[in-house]
Motif scaffolding. Structure first.
Motif, short mmCIF file in Angstrom:
data_model
loop_
_atom_site.label_atom_id
_atom_site.label_comp_id
_atom_site.label_asym_id
_atom_site.label_seq_id
_atom_site.Cartn_x
_atom_site.Cartn_y
_atom_site.Cartn_z
N GLU A 149 1.43 13.65 5.86
CA GLU A 149 2.08 12.74 6.81
C GLU A 149 3.21 11.99 6.11
OE1 GLU A 149 -1.19 11.08 9.86
OE2 GLU A 149 -1.71 10.71 7.75
N LEU A 150 4.36 12.01 6.72
CA LEU A 150 5.48 11.20 6.23
C LEU A 150 5.66 10.04 7.20
CD1 LEU A 150 7.69 11.07 3.99
CD2 LEU A 150 9.25 12.03 5.69
N TYR A 151 5.39 8.85 6.72
CA TYR A 151 5.48 7.66 7.56
C TYR A 151 6.84 7.01 7.37
CZ TYR A 151 4.48 2.99 9.40
OH TYR A 151 4.51 1.82 10.11
N PHE A 159 6.92 10.33 10.92
CA PHE A 159 8.02 11.27 11.12
C PHE A 159 7.48 12.70 11.09
CE2 PHE A 159 11.44 13.90 9.11
CZ PHE A 159 12.29 13.91 10.19
N ILE A 160 6.46 12.94 10.26
CA ILE A 160 5.85 14.26 10.15
C ILE A 160 4.34 14.10 10.03
CG2 ILE A 160 5.52 16.28 8.63
CD1 ILE A 160 8.41 16.05 7.82
N SER A 161 3.61 14.95 10.70
CA SER A 161 2.16 15.06 10.53
C SER A 161 1.81 16.53 10.65
CB SER A 161 1.42 14.23 11.59
OG SER A 161 0.02 14.31 11.37
N LEU A 196 9.17 21.13 1.57
CA LEU A 196 10.00 21.84 2.54
C LEU A 196 9.81 21.26 3.95
CD1 LEU A 196 9.52 25.53 1.34
CD2 LEU A 196 11.54 24.10 1.07
N ALA A 197 8.58 20.90 4.28
CA ALA A 197 8.31 20.32 5.59
C ALA A 197 9.02 18.98 5.75
CB ALA A 197 6.80 20.15 5.78
N VAL A 198 9.04 18.20 4.70
CA VAL A 198 9.66 16.88 4.76
C VAL A 198 11.18 16.99 4.90
CG1 VAL A 198 10.18 14.80 3.40
CG2 VAL A 198 7.83 15.65 3.54
#
Length: 202
Positions: A149-151, A159-161, A196-198
Motif C-alpha cells: 500500500e502506498l499512502y 494511492f495504491i493497494s 514498478l507498481a508504485v
C-alpha cells in the motif's frame, strides 16, 4: 486594312486566355507547394512533440505518480504469514529500501514523507509440482504473497493497494534452508514488483 484589324481583334482573346491559363497554373502550383509546406511543418511538429514527450518520460521515470509526491517513508514490513521467521520481513524491507534508493523516483526519508509505503507478508505456502507416474519428487514450489500500500500523506488517502504474488522452486533435498532461500528470492522479486507498481501507478 480591315483584315489586319480583324486579325488583331481575334488574337487578343487568345492571348488573354493563355495568360489566364498561366495564372491558373501559377496559383495551382502555389497552392500545391503551400499545402505541402504546411503538411511538412505539421509532421515536424508532431515528431518534435513525440520526441519531447518520450524523452521526458524516459528521463523522469515517474510514470503515473502524482507530481506532489516527492518523498517516501518505507515502513518495516509486517509478517502475517504465520511462519514466525523474522528474517523474511527484514529481507523485504531492506530490498525495498535498496530498490527505491537506486531508482530515485521518490526520495527516501525517515519521517514526514509525502508518501508512506506499507508492506505485509500475508501468505507463504508450499506446494508440490505435478509429477508423472513413477517420478520421485525432487523439487517443490513456494508461493509468497505480499500486500503493498502506498499512502498519500498529502491527500490523506491510499494511492495504491495491491496484492503481489511470486513463486519460486527449491530443491527438496535442501530441506528447510533451501525453502527459506526460495522465500527470500521471492521477496526480493516482489520488492521489484512493488517498485514498478508504485512508479507506474498500477
Amino acid at each position: 486594312m480591315s483584315d489586319s484589324i480583324i486579325h488583331i481583334l481575334d488574337s487578343k482573346p487568345r492571348n488573354f486566355s493563355m495568360k489566364s491559363d498561366v495564372n491558373t497554373m501559377k496559383m495551382n502550383n502555389f497552392s500545391y507547394f503551400r499545402n505541402s509546406a504546411l503538411h511538412l511543418v505539421s509532421i515536424i511538429c508532431i515528431l518534435i512533440t513525440c520526441l519531447f514527450y518520450f524523452g521526458c518520460y524516459s528521463f523522469t521515470g515517474g510514470g503515473n505518480l502524482p507530481p506532489h509526491l516527492k518523498t517516501v517513508v518505507i515502513q518495516i514490513t509486517a509478517d502475517n504469514s504465520g511462519q514466525g521467521i523474522p528474517q523474511f520481513r527484514d529481507v523485504l524491507t531492506q530490498s525495498l529500501i535498496e530498490r527505491f534508493r537506486n531508482d530515485n523516483t521518490l526520495t527516501l526519508v525517515e519521517q514526514k514523507g509525502d508518501a508512506k509505503l506499507l508492506t505485509t507478508i500475508t501468505a507463504i505456502s508450499e506446494a508440490t509440482i505435478n509429477l508423472r507416474q513413477g517420478e520421485v519428487e525432487s523439487e517443490r514450489k513456494v508461493n509468497v504473497t505480499v500486500k503493498a500500500e502506498l499512502y498519500d500523506a498529502v491527500k490523506k488517502k491510499n494511492f495504491i493497494s495491491k496484492d503481489i504474488t511470486n513463486t519460486q522452486l527449491f530443491d527438496v533435498s535442501g530441506g528447510i534452508p533451501a525453502k527459506n532461500e526460495a522465500v527470500n528470492k521471492a521477496l526480493r522479486q516482489i520488492s521489484e514488483d512493488v517498485l514498478l507498481a508504485v512508479i507506474s501507478g498500477w
